[in-house]
Design an enzyme around this catalytic site. Structure first.
Site, mmCIF file in Angstrom:
data_model
loop_
_atom_site.group_PDB
_atom_site.id
_atom_site.type_symbol
_atom_site.label_atom_id
_atom_site.label_comp_id
_atom_site.label_asym_id
_atom_site.label_seq_id
_atom_site.Cartn_x
_atom_site.Cartn_y
_atom_site.Cartn_z
ATOM 1 N N GLU A 1 2.584 -12.286 -15.547
ATOM 2 C CA GLU A 1 2.196 -11.044 -14.868
ATOM 3 C C GLU A 1 1.414 -10.115 -15.789
ATOM 4 O OE1 GLU A 1 5.507 -9.697 -11.746
ATOM 5 O OE2 GLU A 1 6.270 -9.931 -13.753
ATOM 6 N N HIS B 1 11.364 -34.947 -18.430
ATOM 7 C CA HIS B 1 11.116 -35.618 -17.149
ATOM 8 C C HIS B 1 9.716 -35.342 -16.615
ATOM 9 C CE1 HIS B 1 15.229 -36.975 -16.983
ATOM 10 N NE2 HIS B 1 15.653 -35.740 -17.245
ATOM 11 N N LYS C 1 7.247 -12.771 -16.700
ATOM 12 C CA LYS C 1 6.762 -11.539 -17.336
ATOM 13 C C LYS C 1 5.463 -11.808 -18.074
ATOM 14 C CE LYS C 1 8.523 -9.294 -15.546
ATOM 15 N NZ LYS C 1 9.590 -9.399 -14.622
ATOM 16 N N GLU D 1 12.310 -16.028 -16.028
ATOM 17 C CA GLU D 1 11.956 -14.610 -15.995
ATOM 18 C C GLU D 1 10.997 -14.272 -17.159
ATOM 19 O OE1 GLU D 1 11.918 -12.226 -14.106
ATOM 20 O OE2 GLU D 1 11.916 -10.392 -15.269
ATOM 21 N N LYS E 1 3.719 -3.237 -6.511
ATOM 22 C CA LYS E 1 5.171 -3.073 -6.483
ATOM 23 C C LYS E 1 5.578 -3.107 -5.025
ATOM 24 C CE LYS E 1 8.634 -1.923 -9.272
ATOM 25 N NZ LYS E 1 8.923 -2.831 -10.403
ATOM 26 N N TRP F 1 -3.561 -2.090 -1.354
ATOM 27 C CA TRP F 1 -3.489 -3.429 -1.942
ATOM 28 C C TRP F 1 -4.018 -4.346 -0.846
ATOM 29 C CZ3 TRP F 1 -1.088 -8.166 -1.002
ATOM 30 C CH2 TRP F 1 -1.011 -9.043 -2.090
ATOM 31 N N ARG G 1 2.067 1.077 -6.040
ATOM 32 C CA ARG G 1 2.250 0.295 -4.819
ATOM 33 C C ARG G 1 1.000 -0.492 -4.455
ATOM 34 N NH1 ARG G 1 7.069 1.838 -2.130
ATOM 35 N NH2 ARG G 1 6.508 0.097 -0.836
ATOM 36 N N CYS H 1 0.866 -1.166 0.000
ATOM 37 C CA CYS H 1 0.000 0.000 0.000
ATOM 38 C C CYS H 1 0.908 1.221 0.000
ATOM 39 C CB CYS H 1 -0.859 0.001 1.248
ATOM 40 S SG CYS H 1 -1.750 -1.540 1.498
ATOM 41 N N ASN I 1 0.031 0.991 6.700
ATOM 42 C CA ASN I 1 0.631 -0.064 5.869
ATOM 43 C C ASN I 1 1.117 -1.152 6.810
ATOM 44 O OD1 ASN I 1 0.327 1.486 3.634
ATOM 45 N ND2 ASN I 1 2.520 1.763 3.229
ATOM 46 N N GLY I 2 0.988 -2.405 6.416
ATOM 47 C CA GLY I 2 1.478 -3.497 7.263
ATOM 48 C C GLY I 2 0.317 -4.358 7.718
HETATM 49 C C1 F6R Z 1 8.285 -9.306 -11.126
HETATM 50 C C2 F6R Z 1 8.282 -8.521 -9.917
HETATM 51 C C3 F6R Z 1 8.359 -9.223 -8.602
HETATM 52 C C4 F6R Z 1 9.529 -8.644 -7.793
HETATM 53 C C5 F6R Z 1 9.589 -9.278 -6.395
HETATM 54 C C6 F6R Z 1 10.772 -8.766 -5.592
HETATM 55 O O1 F6R Z 1 8.095 -8.522 -12.256
HETATM 56 O O2 F6R Z 1 8.242 -7.316 -9.964
HETATM 57 O O3 F6R Z 1 8.509 -10.588 -8.776
HETATM 58 O O4 F6R Z 1 10.704 -8.886 -8.495
HETATM 59 O O5 F6R Z 1 8.409 -8.981 -5.704
HETATM 60 O O6 F6R Z 1 10.729 -7.385 -5.436
HETATM 61 P P1 F6R Z 1 12.003 -6.601 -4.946
HETATM 62 O O7 F6R Z 1 13.046 -6.714 -5.998
HETATM 63 O O8 F6R Z 1 11.543 -5.188 -4.738
HETATM 64 O O9 F6R Z 1 12.447 -7.247 -3.663
#
Ligand code: F6R
Length: 623
Positions: free
Chosen positions: A494, A510, A491, A487, A618, A75, A27, A2, A101-102
């Site tokens: 997501e 396997h 992507k 990765e 994020k 969030w 966020r 959040c 937040n938390g």
């Molecule tokens: C993927 C993504 C998440 C972050 C993960 C770690 O696109 O954004 O998987 O990589 O939540 O976040 P950080 O790097 O901020 O610890």
């Protein structure tokens, strides 16, 4: 996850709150709200489910005036996204409003107590609402807002960043935190701000003070503020930090989405990082890094989550290949699921773009309690993670990453892993000087090659759109490109919400091969290097079972181009004729870019919210 913001000063608080919430929307974006202490000493609370624009539209019709206010973008963790569960929360007569937040872990007990002893009626399903009522009860008992906040923090357990306004102290904002970030911003003209992420303040001030756990900050309208340790009552002289982020990062510029802008920023970020850490004579220099952190280490544990974990997995390949120091990699959340085997000869390398990921922070703290050394790789010098490793942090210098899906932070983290592993390789003398020289000078060629990859973006778009109706993909890579395959799958998941799995190519046979048919395309990374032929064989195994095959290949490739249905070609990397075992060492930089673009173009075509995908946020600040 959040976002919290707050303002006290001479201006109308609402403008700042909405502008800064817009910055923090990445966020959390399921609901938002503001509480403003109006000139007639009322607290006006406005909240709206959904994107911030809903709140903006709602406040447009209301004439809310006041110089003190707090805001929140949510969030959801406790309680579904709704108007009522959105923050700010207030007590029954709306004399107190808080944003949080938390997670308040003992909120059920506190709620029961507030209901039974004080007849309080709760309106929301959240854990946060208890804090507003607790503070309200203490104020009714005669305490000031600050005293009421201190008493409340003695009762609440869990993690919190809290920002509070009350009718009792109409010109003030009170702040406190525990295991959750919160900063005070000191502006011009006696303006004071607060935010859970300093990015929110970039347009207003670059002077910030990071609150430490259990500190209470009191911000007043005359520009004065105090910070006190709530445990012993001592006042603290604040450490003001200057943020070096460029507000340019908060603007999409010529791009439709932040994600595309951030994908295109990668070459210049890498060029800048190499300019700082790799000099003309190819010496690696981590100025300010305490080299003692490397003394006598016999083991490395890399910790991260999501994309940061995959950057770490590339780091494991590099560290083990170049320095031969045994290296493990762990999802931070999994490392917490069992006792950590670490001691004073273990180097923990924690990777986190935000530096605020709760799982990563908890795992780091646990390793530190066993005596481990800590080196961190982060984008945020003012973060909790960087504060845990003051002289042992390597900054990835990627600028603010606004798009929720990580792209530029990934490649910048990978550059740091290369520099770190080459630095250690030189120390332990595992690579011969020619190998070291080739790797370092090839690293310098990467930004230009990445620019060439990016110049093919339109071509990649044309090639991937025919696959837009597919609902399942498998990404395959071998060796150093196995993390890149994962990765790429992450992507795609997501951004498009389509099922995508990343596998080590050799693992297909396997088990996962059973899922393959003509509706499941495989995306194989097939760049020149020691694993090329084995990975090609794995592509053929999948193709034989009907899978449409997409391959990422180098210019001039013949074999994979003949076998695959569609190829995405990238420019050749510097040739390693004398060191064939190193030929693919730098390939993640070029293999990941087409995968980022594939995810972007499919998501855009499918009409998805590219910068703010559903259910994500994020910086994941809950465990
Ligand atoms: C993927 C993504 C998440 C972050 C993960 C770690 O696109 O954004 O998987 O990589 O939540 O976040 P950080 O790097 O901020 O610890």
């Amino acid at each position: 996850m959040c976002g919290i913001v707050g303002y006290v000063g001479q201006e109308n608080a609402l403008d700042f709150l909405l502008n800064s919430l817009k910055v923090l929307e990445y966020r959390g974006y399921d609901s938002s709200g503001v509480a403003i202490s109006s000139t007639d000493h009322k607290i006006n609370v406005v909240k709206a489910k959904g994107k911030l624009n809903n709140l903006i539209n709602l406040t447009n019709g209301l004439n809310i005036q006041g110089n003190v206010g707090i805001g929140h973008t949510r969030w959801a963790t406790q309680g579904v996204p709704s108007d009522i569960n959105a923050h700010p929360h207030s007590n029954s007569n709306c004399s107190v409003a808080i944003v949080h937040n938390g997670i308040i872990s003992n909120y059920i007990d506190l709620k029961e107590e507030l209901v039974s002893k004080h007849n309080i009626e709760f309106t929301s399903e959240t854990d946060s609402e208890v804090v507003a009522h607790l503070i309200g009860v203490y104020i009714e008992e005669g305490l000031s807002t600050k005293e009421a906040l201190i008493e409340s923090t003695k009762k609440i357990k869990g993690s919190y960043a809290l920002s509070v306004i009350s009718k009792e102290d109409p010109g003030k904002i009170l702040l406190t935190c525990n295991d959750a970030p919160l900063v005070v911003g000191v502006g011009k003209n006696k303006d004071l701000y607060c935010a859970s992420d300093s990015a929110a303040l970039l347009k207003y001030t670059n002077q910030i003070i990071r609150l430490k756990d259990h500190q209470i900050a009191e911000l007043s309208g005359n520009g004065e503020f105090t910070i006190m340790d709530s445990h012993n009552g001592d006042f603290i002289s604040p450490e003001v930090q200057t943020m070096n982020f460029d507000p340019f990062h908060l603007d999409k510029g010529e791009y439709k989405h932040f994600l595309m802008k951030e994908i295109h920023e990668q070459p210049s970020i890498i060029r800048n990082l190499l300019g700082i850490h790799l000099d003309q004579d190819l010496n690696i220099n981590f100025e300010g890094l305490d080299e003692a952190v490397f003394n006598d280490i016999n083991r490395i544990i890399i910790i991260g989550c999501g994309t940061a974990y995959y950057a770490g997995l590339i780091g494991k390949y590099l560290l083990e290949s170049f320095s031969r120091i045994p290296c493990e990699i762990e999802f931070a959340s999994e490392l917490l699921a069992r006792p950590i085997l670490a001691d004073e000869r273990t180097l923990v390398v924690a990777i986190s773009q935000s530096g605020e990921t709760a799982d990563t922070l908890m795992a780091v703290k646990s390793a530190l309690s066993k005596g481990a050394r800590l080196l961190t790789i982060t984008n945020r010098p003012e973060s909790t993670l960087a504060a845990l490793a003051q002289n042992t942090t390597i900054l990835i210098r990627a600028g603010i990453e606004v798009s929720v899906a990580a792209t530029k932070s990934f490649t910048a983290q990978v550059v740091c892993m290369y520099l770190l592993s080459l630095h250690l390789a030189a120390k332990v003398k595992e690579l011969n000087p020619e190998e070291l020289k080739w790797l370092k000078s090839s690293l310098r060629a990467i930004p230009l090659i990445m620019e060439q990859v990016l110049s093919r973006a339109e071509e990649y778009r044309e090639k991937i759109l025919p696959f837009a109706n597919k609902t399942s993909f498998i990404f395959l890579g071998r060796g150093i490109n196995y993390p890149v395959a994962m990765e790429g799958a992450l992507k795609l998941k997501e951004l498009t919400y389509v099922q995508a799995t990343g596998y080590a190519s050799g693992e297909m046979k396997h088990g996962p091969i059973a899922t393959i048919d003509e509706n499941v395309p495989t995306v194989s990374i097939l760049l020149p290097g020691p694993t090329y032929h084995k990975a090609l064989h794995n592509l053929i195994e999948a193709k034989t079972r009907g899978a449409p095959s997409i391959a990422i290949v180098a210019d001039g490739d013949k074999e994979a181009t003949r076998e695959a249905n569609v190829v995405f070609s990238v420019p050749e990397l510097p040739r390693a004729d004398e060191f064939p075992h190193l030929q693919d060492a730098l390939s993640p930089f070029v293999s990941v870019v087409p995968l980022q673009l594939i995810a972007y173009y499919l998501a855009e075509y499918l009409g998805k919210d590219v910068d703010q995908p559903r259910n994500l946020a994020k910086s994941v600040t809950v465990e």
